[in-house]
Design an enzyme around this catalytic site. Structure first.
Site, PDB file in Angstrom:
ATOM      1  N   CYS A 150       0.805  -1.220   0.000  1.00 37.66           N
ATOM      2  CA  CYS A 150       0.000   0.000   0.000  1.00 37.66           C
ATOM      3  C   CYS A 150       0.840   1.274   0.000  1.00 37.66           C
ATOM      4  O   CYS A 150       0.416   2.303  -0.531  1.00 37.66           O
ATOM      5  CB  CYS A 150      -0.955  -0.010   1.181  1.00 37.66           C
ATOM      6  N   HIS A 243      -2.199   6.946   2.724  1.00 37.71           N
ATOM      7  CA  HIS A 243      -0.756   6.989   2.953  1.00 37.71           C
ATOM      8  C   HIS A 243      -0.178   8.184   2.200  1.00 37.71           C
ATOM      9  O   HIS A 243      -0.449   8.384   1.015  1.00 37.71           O
ATOM     10  CB  HIS A 243      -0.088   5.720   2.409  1.00 37.71           C
TER      11      HIS A 243
END
Lengths: 347, 347, 347, 347
Positions: A150, A243
């Protein structure tokens, strides 16, 4: 309208499993027909087995499905897998061997030489590895494809744009990662409230090696990795989803700031159901991207880039952000499945 | 025991002003005799003028002091200043010209050629600039000394250790800065809850230029700056106190990991009242330093370093942390005052 | 100076166990000589067995102590226990039966008829139950005493003040409880970031029954419970330490606001080592008490009360706050031990 | 399809103003034709005047509209107002007098005897006050209607359900309110991180008086207020959106738990565009409602109730939650506008 493909989800009760369930509701090409989870859950209805943690209610369509053990066969055409690393290697291979395409969000097969590590907008031609894989491993109809970590998903897209146009030589990335990346229960609130964690187990090595494979070329049934170097430091911050990556890049070829903007803005998206209108968006405002405000761009599938400036040591610096459980996990895997259909791998 | 010096605080009601008040309680060398703040506060008792925001009660000693306007003279031997940039230049000069040593936490004079930018453990010999300054500006007893930006304070100490032993060539730093760095009310909770801000106005340039001056050499009454380059990206995270820096350094000279550890561990502290026992501490645990757990090391005056590893592009990477309103602001200014006494500048 | 008592801690590696370790450093009456924890930890040095989670470093004194299994005998004069409920009943009885006074923070014995549930400032005379307990259970030197649930500790003190002066008839309390109350890892960050949890398993019943015992009278070796009713709703909020209680009380006797203030302010503290100067503090500022600013009042042992007003349905409303792992757990247990010494129970 | 009504927004750049802009995008009955904000913003395009703070991008339709000063006339059929209290009284009256229906989210007119305080599902017949108002104040086409305080909106619906069936006598409510309720920049992050604030200026009195008017009866052109008493304590917690209310009620008539459930579940919703399918939802799971998971139920217009139990002092206790800037502000005002159309007030 063509028939729907019947889908199984391995690890259906976890946070990424729940994202699969959420994103597959009303999907025009897929119908969830099998949910598999750990022994503790098997035999229960999904509504009883799963403590739903996403905003909004658990979709109705899934509530009455009885959870099955995680072993082949399942009543479906292919499976999405979000299994923990310690069981993924054996289980995913078992499903592939049993004839099921496995679209995995797990980390264990990502770097295997014969397994595609896909960001469809960047490297869909890596699907060619499936042929190699079937030969090598003696799979029949089954195979394994993977999507990246991710954190990698948050900065590989702008990197791809730069690499194609100007060649990338070196990359420093510092990530500020959301707590949902750790699953559930994941990060203790006592660790992250009023705090930052400078360590995510196993993360920095993954971030340093995956991008070169993603941006590599398929040559005679194998990937030639891109030859830049990535240096990664990874932090956990008290953000639910999204993120953020702080990036500096050294390029092989001179470029103007305007050309870099263009490279980001014009990188083509695909024409698949889950493709966002813009693969990358570039912010002008000085204080963007921000995870809370930008993680849902393109329904979580757009990567948002901002704060692009010339750097005083390398060539450019920028900040890049994507939704870690959509673009960085379940959404990405679903896009992989759509790509596989489009390229005829599910016939 | 010698007499106490009488201290004035400019900007006494702000967050850094409150830290001065807190840290100066029971200080063996200083006695607060004057508090100055904006017109709105002037004339009120400090207990009425100031909305106390630090944990623990407002110290008793300060409650009855009547706040004065921010203009010389004040009834004190010298002043600490934590004025906002827009008023600091004029006001601090006025105090210096009126004969008051000004120990400033403001940014406006830091890069002036004749003003010391001090981290006493690193560059106390820069006090030599005071002589130059008095000559250039026609000050009498008064002068101005400054401490660095709070983000710089979090990574300049390990940088100094490396520069002295091995020479630093280039530095990439990404900061994760606490909300107290923005003062009060500062960052809106609606901006930072479940979020990260990739922009702090004016911060990146400050972080990129201050370290070279701090690590420079005093040669014939002027500073020759150190000749490394710093590239900075600065983020705000939802942490109350404690700035974290993610750092990679390229050195001029080969060194082993053990030598770098040693360089950090053996960098000498000073023997002043506010000096911590260890100027720098190095963590072994993989998940440290963390702002909530490590910001109060050495009563907020120790810089904590961890995650020191060889880097795959530069030479080393590490994470460095310090308390932004103690080591990065009020505590640092108080240490500067103690240094000035020690070196005879307050006679 | 008299000899120090030798102390064992049961559950030494948990969050409350760590608070015991922290609060017992340099304690004038106690010396930690035994640490016991689960089998996983037993045999390791405390520095290896325990992931230290409190701000500041693990105290030096404890690092080399080898953790033992949780079973009698241990090399100590008495034990503090912060065992989880599922093992506390059997284990604590085993220690008491083996001759060890057990000062427990666990919930299991709190409501047993022959076990004192102590807030020393309020009901130290309940120590008389120890006699009953020894007889009933056939204990020799050993016995069990307990301290209240951490949420009860946040509002029982003002309740005691009111009950003594005016008689309490009914109490509505809504608690906003800190995450440290759930232990470690406790509350998942994914559950509490940008959120409130309206449920804490088993908490509301505890909060509703403990206060009547605490405020009861010892009559002929048994407690006659106070006869008011408590209605509790308990919430978890994203606060590290400090439980806040929103309280309305109906009194049996008319009182003026000023008399209530007086009742809070004048309730006597004790003269034990861990007693705060003020058992209760009353805030005047409209926006206090706040957990971050007031939890450390009296080193975490003072209960802070504010927003005291007449209520439009009951008689009074107020907000009450205390540190849940100090006054509400370890600090309270240590105070109990000091009380036992003072009253001669450790001879 | 009938023509769209042309809408003006007063206070268009604030947090509630932004919610209006967001919720009115693609509304089938309304078209935003005028945006008014403070002098600082007037004359700029909305995209320049407004720092967009909601998740997702600023809607395209609004970017090029030039912001106007807040004074009549504006080019629209009616106005939504989210003006701060200090300017709302004069300005809203000026618009009403100039012939504009004013649908206000401000607090200033809520308790005026001739102004409807509306929750359409509960008291749409209060629109009858408009007639009174026009007479009393000499308004022509214009008038003022209001929606309740955002905290009241979180518990008035279940209260209405109880009052209609069983009669309510007394209510204790403790609110845990989101930071968006304070506007922008609103609550300082330094105040709310790792903290709870026990005070919201002016809030408790509003919460104590509005419900009786909302649940009152229109008799001969005036409201007879309901005769229960509400006691309120209001807290701010670190949640972005969603006010939670901890409630105990004393009823006039005996009822079973099942009847109370039924009263909540069967309270009818309306058939307006912004009406949720369910006005109230009742949770079975013990740990719900939670603001992050339930605030968006019914697109932010559903009130979610849970933890319904018999109380040991009053009759019942429960927890109630609604989205404070949708059901508690902009969404509620839009519903009021839809009601006014439905009832023929915009002809």
């Amino acid at each position: 309208m063509s028939r729907k493909y019947r889908v199984g989800i391995l690890g259906a009760t976890g946070t990424v499993g729940q994202r699969f369930v959420q994103l597959l509701e009303n999907h025009p090409q897929f119908e969830v027909t099998a949910l598999a989870a750990s022994d503790r859950s098997a035999g229960k209805r999904y509504s009883q087995a799963c403590a739903w943690k996403l905003a909004g209610a658990m979709p109705e369509y899934v509530k009455e499905i009885v959870v099955e053990p995680i072993e082949p066969p399942l009543d479906c055409d292919f499976v999405f897998s979000s299994l923990p690393s310690n069981v993924a290697r054996e289980t995913e291979e078992a499903f592939a061997r049993a004839g099921f395409p496995v679209i995995s969000n797990s980390s264990v097969y990502r770097m295997d030489e014969d397994v595609p590590l896909l960001i469809p907008e960047i490297n869909h031609e890596h699907l060619g590895l499936i042929e190699t894989q079937r030969t090598t491993r003696g799979f029949g109809r089954g195979f394994i494809v993977t999507n990246p970590n991710c954190a990698v998903a948050s900065f590989a897209p702008p990197l791809a744009a730069l690499d194609r146009k100007f060649g990338v030589e070196s990359v420093f990335v510092t990530t500020l990662q959301a707590i949902s990346g750790a699953g559930y229960p994941g990060v203790s609130s006592f660790d992250i409230t009023d705090n930052v964690l400078p360590y995510i187990a196993g993360e920095e090595p993954k971030v340093e090696i995956e991008a070169q494979k993603i941006l590599g070329n398929l040559v005679e049934g194998a990937i030639e990795k891109a030859d830049f170097i990535v240096s990664a430091q990874c932090f956990r911050v008290d953000v639910l989803d999204g993120h953020t990556a702080s990036v500096r890049v050294k390029l092989r070829q001179t470029s103007t700031l305007e050309e870099v903007f263009e490279a980001f803005r014009t990188f083509p998206s695909l024409n698949l159901h889950s493709s966002p209108e813009h693969f990358m968006e570039v912010c002008d405002e000085p204080s963007r991207p921000q995870p809370r405000l930008d993680r849902d761009n393109g329904k979580g599938m757009t990567v948002t880039v901002g704060r692009l400036f010339p750097d005083n040591i390398f060539d450019y610096r920028f900040v890049s952000l994507s939704h870690n459980t959509v673009r960085g996990a379940a959404g990405s895997a679903i896009l992989n499945a759509e790509l596989l259909i489009d390229k005829g791998y599910f016939k």
